[in-house]
Design an enzyme around this catalytic site. Structure first.
Site, PDB file in Angstrom:
ATOM      1  N   HIS A  38      44.425  38.239  31.847  1.00 46.08           N
ATOM      2  CA  HIS A  38      44.068  39.412  32.654  1.00 46.08           C
ATOM      3  C   HIS A  38      43.680  40.508  31.594  1.00 46.08           C
ATOM      4  O   HIS A  38      42.458  41.192  32.018  1.00 46.08           O
ATOM      5  CB  HIS A  38      45.501  39.913  33.175  1.00 46.08           C
ATOM      6  N   ASP A  74      38.521  42.720  35.554  1.00 42.84           N
ATOM      7  CA  ASP A  74      39.534  41.938  36.127  1.00 42.84           C
ATOM      8  C   ASP A  74      40.376  42.627  37.340  1.00 42.84           C
ATOM      9  O   ASP A  74      41.441  42.913  37.365  1.00 42.84           O
ATOM     10  CB  ASP A  74      40.642  41.354  35.295  1.00 42.84           C
ATOM     11  N   SER A  81      42.344  46.164  36.497  1.00 46.44           N
ATOM     12  CA  SER A  81      43.338  45.685  37.580  1.00 46.44           C
ATOM     13  C   SER A  81      43.539  46.342  38.775  1.00 46.44           C
ATOM     14  O   SER A  81      42.392  46.634  39.558  1.00 46.44           O
ATOM     15  CB  SER A  81      44.605  45.395  36.752  1.00 46.44           C
TER      16      SER A  81
END
Length: 447
Positions: free
Chosen positions: A251, A181, A157
């Site tokens: 996610h 991601d 992330s």
């Protein structure tokens, strides 16, 4: 006991205590998120000799840590936004799988103080400072004999963009960045100076699992994987009634897919394509990457480094849970019917008591007389020595007149193993009725 003996025992006990003391990942809570936290970067070292007990490294005095061998590969694990302050639940598994694969240094980058804040925009601002902190540490590593090529950064992330900032500070000379991601909010549409991009390392591989919400949509690396199209991961909750899992499941799926990629028993082959729809339609089932075929997603994709161009998009699908990997076949069907028939296909492969299933239902497939219809059949697991095949076509309308499909040939070709294709000739199928048969060796055909 003499005074000196007592003293030796006392100080010896202190050394034993120090050697056994483990430094742990910072554990915060919602109170810290509400009031906000200031950045503090803690580097926790794990090695094969010390794989369960983290040791916090000094950013400046590496000689104080003889267990840190800078001549080995050093892998940085960099987490992302932590809105509740809790440690990531996948951290221990990721560290353990890395050490199982290779004798390396694993550095868990604990920037929980800085990442924990209800104000996401404030955390995004902090990523530059976190990247600077790591840059200083890596420069110290260089001064102590480390090669930039031996640096591997795994960013999750926001951690993906931190990895990119660090890589840019070294003009893209670090060895590899894996972005799981990468964060999308406040990064989508930004210039390459303000996000991860392919020039940040010698090799940048990216996986997108939540591109329509928390993740980044467009390609960012030398190879970009879009499992299940990059959004709507199977097995993740579909409604907010599932609580926090509704927001984070897709996610986080990137991390769990990457974890599985390090296990030799389960690999996901990915195919280059212009769109997920074309991939599902079976238009992208060939790869020309030397003699090694389509790339395998995850840890081992580095083997394809010399064959890839920046920002290529690759697709694969997964099961709803671990094991996520699926097995790909090309299905070719030739029919005799005078009129075009549109239907959905379900196939089962049997090997004794084991059965694996593929359902082709993303859209109705079209079958025309004497025309080869090629489809992608994705099975939930791999079976060798297939003994029987069950086949069913369904027009999807229970009120419609029951049609029959006259099949001249069914051909199944494994897309990863060089097995001989499985065939069957001259079948008459009835709508929504499963037929089971034994496959036979494929004959040469003009169809």
């Amino acid at each position: 006991m003499s005074f000196w003996g007592l003293l030796a025992l006392l100080f010896g006990s202190v050394e034993i205590y120090r050697a056994s003391k483990c430094d742990i990942f910072t554990d915060l809570n919602l109170h810290h998120a509400i009031i906000g936290t200031n950045l503090y970067v803690k580097l926790l070292l794990y090695t094969r000799e010390n794989d369960t007990c983290g040791q916090e490294l000094s950013h400046y005095n590496l000689s104080a840590h003889p267990q840190f061998n800078v001549t080995k590969i050093t892998t940085f694990i960099i987490h992302g936004y932590r809105p509740t302050g809790s440690p990531p639940n996948w951290l221990g598994n990721l560290k353990g799988e890395l050490l199982a694969r290779e004798d390396m240094n694993v550095l868990v980058v604990d920037w929980n103080r800085g990442a924990t804040n209800l104000n996401y925009a404030k955390v995004v601002e902090t990523t530059r400072d976190a990247a600077y902190n790591l840059t200083v540490f890596i420069r110290n590593m260089q001064e102590n004999g480390a090669s930039l090529s031996s640096i591997y950064m795994i960013g999750i992330s926001l951690g993906a963009h931190i990895s990119g900032f660090v890589g840019a500070n070294f003009n893209g000379e670090i060895g590899r960045i894996t972005a799981l991601d990468p964060a999308g909010p406040l990064f989508n549409g930004k210039s390459t100076d303000n996000r991860l991009d392919p020039t940040d390392a010698q090799f940048v591989d990216v996986v997108h699992t939540d591109m329509d919400a928390l993740g980044y949509r467009k390609p960012l690396g030398h190879i970009d994987f879009y499992p299940n199209g990059g959004a709507d991961q199977p097995g993740c909750p579909k409604t907010i009634l599932s609580g926090s899992a509704y927001f984070k499941c897709e996610h986080q799926r990137a991390v769990f897919l990457y974890l599985e990629s390090m296990k030799p028993t389960c690999t996901s082959r990915a195919f280059p394509c212009t769109s997920y729809r074309d991939f599902l339609d079976g238009h992208c089932l060939e790869c020309k990457f030397g003699s090694i075929g389509c790339p395998v997603f995850g840890y081992d994709v580095i083997k394809w480094k010399d064959y890839l161009m920046p920002e290529q998009m690759f697709y694969f699908t997964t099961n709803t849970q671990d094991p996520f990997c699926r097995t790909n076949y090309m299905l070719e069907i030739v029919t005799w019917n005078l009129n075009t028939i549109k239907s959905y296909i379900t196939i089962r492969l049997h090997n004794g008591s084991e059965v694996t299933k593929a359902t082709i239902n993303h859209k109705a497939s079209s079958f025309q007389k004497y025309k080869v219809t090629r489809l992608l059949a994705q099975f939930d697991k791999d079976l060798s020595n297939v003994e029987k095949i069950s086949f069913k076509f369904s027009m999807g309308n229970t009120l419609q007149y029951k049609r029959k499909l006259r099949v001249l040939r069914i051909r199944l070709t494994h897309l990863e193993r060089k097995d001989r294709p499985l065939c069957r000739y001259d079948l008459l199928l009835e709508d929504n009725k499963e037929v089971t048969f034994r496959p036979i060796p494929c004959e040469d055909s003009n169809f």
